[in-house]
Enzyme design. Structure first.
Site, PDB file in Angstrom:
ATOM      1  N   ASP A 247       0.825  -1.210   0.000  1.00 18.85           N
ATOM      2  CA  ASP A 247       0.000   0.000   0.000  1.00 18.85           C
ATOM      3  C   ASP A 247       0.857   1.256   0.000  1.00 18.85           C
ATOM      4  OD1 ASP A 247      -2.432  -1.122   0.067  1.00 18.85           O
ATOM      5  OD2 ASP A 247      -2.736  -0.944   2.226  1.00 18.85           O
ATOM      6  N   LYS A 269      -3.858   3.034  -3.004  1.00 19.27           N
ATOM      7  CA  LYS A 269      -4.793   4.000  -3.575  1.00 19.27           C
ATOM      8  C   LYS A 269      -4.480   5.364  -3.011  1.00 19.27           C
ATOM      9  CE  LYS A 269      -7.904   0.902  -2.646  1.00 19.27           C
ATOM     10  NZ  LYS A 269      -9.132   0.387  -2.080  1.00 19.27           N
ATOM     11  N   ALA A 331      -1.416   2.940  13.612  1.00 19.34           N
ATOM     12  CA  ALA A 331      -0.910   4.321  13.633  1.00 19.34           C
ATOM     13  C   ALA A 331      -1.113   4.976  14.998  1.00 19.34           C
ATOM     14  CB  ALA A 331      -1.602   5.134  12.546  1.00 19.34           C
ATOM     15  N   MET A 383      -7.915   9.238   9.338  1.00 15.81           N
ATOM     16  CA  MET A 383      -8.470   9.794   8.099  1.00 15.81           C
ATOM     17  C   MET A 383      -9.386  10.992   8.388  1.00 15.81           C
ATOM     18  SD  MET A 383      -9.376   6.150   6.313  1.00 15.81           S
ATOM     19  CE  MET A 383      -9.780   5.315   7.819  1.00 15.81           C
TER      20      MET A 383
END
Ligand code: SAM
Length: 466
Positions: A247, A269, A331, A383
């Site tokens: 990724d 992506k 994370a 995010m």
């Protein structure tokens, strides 16, 4: 010293004599002790610690050694501080025809004890011919990290099939068969803890040794970026992979750990770029495993935390592909450690909640703002950069104190890590003026005040006082 020849000594049913009664003697005893070894400790006095550890486990002879103590022994160790006595008893063992190791006296020793990596039947012994014992210890530590914990059990498993393999395959085909076992899905399945399936597979391949090998997919968490935060298993799997699908968030330097001849396929992506939709990735993994490849699907952080690892696992299982999951440091954990901000704290946060700030289109994140605004917890938003202004507004509306500390951690654990701190009321401005371009987390709650900022700006407060 001339070149040493490494050999592995049988000790089963044999006598091993250790001359000495202190810590040094105990260390040598630990090296050779086994239920079927006739272990003898001989010395004029034993320290209380040695008595406690070895009484009942070894024969303890409480006097000065005599020549007959060494009769028929396989090995002898002399572990004494006094150099003259050490030399005398070393010579006594040698006169009885017994190879001896006199601790720290290479010039009068017949053999040396290596640094050992012990996995049951699999033993790795390292020597630097006495030149640099500290280097041997370092090498040992490095090899420890590379060898799977269940390697000895894998050797036992293979041993249990030795007769069947010899009875089924002609001698010239056995080696290739074993290589396939150890490099392929059977060993991978066994090392992942599924012995029953590994056993079934072994029987199937013995019945059809010419069938193409089965591949396997490992979904592996690569952690938040710093390669040193990989787990030992992740490192080993990366080094064994034929193909790695990775990724965008996989940290720099991690792919360098792969075999040179491994294929590396980028399937990440970038936002708004849907070049490799999830279905394509799944199909690709199924095809590669079908071609007998050892595939590592490498994902940033942990595969099961906002990582679609669950979807991939389901798709692979549905296609009948062997798949194993290796967790990674997510994370939130990596960033919190790097910023010095604990996620829980006895005085400030009794809970920690991970949420996604992702919102479809122009909508806002679908979250229960009232419960997230509750006191005494740390809220970590993944995010959430784009929706930060909305998150700030909703949390304050839901009752969160406008002065609640926040930290925005971009590229956490990486060389270009950036940490901004401020308050929840100013979160939107903090993110927009802070020039956040990489992956970032929002940490909200009293614990965020512990974050060590690389950049501090409470824009809301600046505005109020302007
Ligand atoms: C699709 S999620 C993947 C999360 C990943 N599976 C994990 O366990 O960390 C991507 C988000 O994780 C966060 N993230 C991942 N790596 C990060 C890092 N090194 N520093 C800060 N945030 C990170 C960001 O919020 C990013 O938008």
């Amino acid at each position: 010293m001339g070149k040493l020849f490494p050999a592995f000594q049988k000790l089963e049913g044999r006598r091993v004599v250790i001359v000495g009664g202190g810590d040094l003697a105990a260390r040598k005893a630990r090296l050779v002790a086994a239920p079927d070894v006739d272990l003898r400790l001989v010395w004029t006095c034993f320290s209380p610690a040695v008595v406690e550890e070895w009484a009942g486990r070894a024969t303890m002879i409480d006097r000065s050694p005599v020549a007959s103590d060494f009769d028929g022994a396989a090995l002898a160790f002399v572990a004494l501080d006094d150099e003259l006595e050490a030399a005398r008893f070393g010579a006594m063992a040698q006169s009885a025809g017994v190879p001896v190791n006199v601790v720290d006296r290479p010039e009068i020793s017949d053999f040396f004890t290596p640094s050992i990596v012990d996995r049951g039947d699999v033993v790795v012994a390292i020597s630097t011919t006495g030149a640099a014992p500290a280097l041997a210890k370092r090498l040992r530590a490095q090899i420890e990290t590379l060898l799977p914990r269940r390697l000895g059990a894998l050797a036992d498993f293979a041993k249990s099939f030795r007769g069947a393999v010899s009875g089924t395959l002609a001698p010239d085909r056995r080696r290739a068969f074993w290589e396939r076992v150890f490099a392929g899905d059977i060993a991978a399945t066994f090392l992942a803890g599924d012995e029953a399936t590994a056993r079934e597979r072994m029987i199937t391949s013995l019945n059809a040794p010419d069938a193409p090998p089965r591949g396997v997919v490992h979904i592996v968490g690569a952690g938040p970026g710093d390669p040193e935060l990989l787990t030992l298993r992740a490192l080993r799997l990366i080094q064994e992979a034929d193909v790695i699908l990775y990724d965008r968030l996989v940290g720099e330097g991690i792919l360098d750990l792969a075999r040179r001849d491994a294929d590396r396929i980028f399937v990440g992506k970038a936002k708004a770029d849907h070049a490799a939709p999830q279905d394509d990735i799944n199909e690709r993994m199924v095809a590669l495993a079908g071609a007998g490849k050892i595939v590592v699907r490498l994902k940033g952080g942990d595969p099961f935390v906002f990582g679609r690892g669950g979807e991939e696992l389901e798709a692979l299982k549905a296609a009948g592909v062997d798949c194993h999951v290796t967790p990674g440091i997510t994370a939130a954990l990596g960033c919190a450690a790097s910023a010095g901000a604990p996620l829980t704290h006895r005085d400030f946060a009794q809970a920690v909640t991970f949420v996604t700030g992702h919102a479809k289109g122009d909508a806002e994140p679908d979250l229960d703002w009232r419960s997230l605004a509750a006191l005494r917890q740390t809220l970590v938003v993944y995010m959430g950069v784009e929706t930060a202004p909305r998150i700030s507004q909703r949390l304050v509306e839901a009752g969160m104190n406008a002065e609640t500390p926040v930290a925005v951690i971009e590229n956490g654990t990486r060389d270009d890590e950036k940490i901004l701190t401020g308050t929840i009321a100013g979160l939107g401005d903090l993110v927009s003026t802070g020039d956040i371009a990489g992956p970032a987390l929002l940490v909200i709650g009293e614990t965020a005040a512990f974050a060590r900022p690389t950049f501090t700006r409470d824009v809301a407060r600046e505005r109020r006082s302007a």
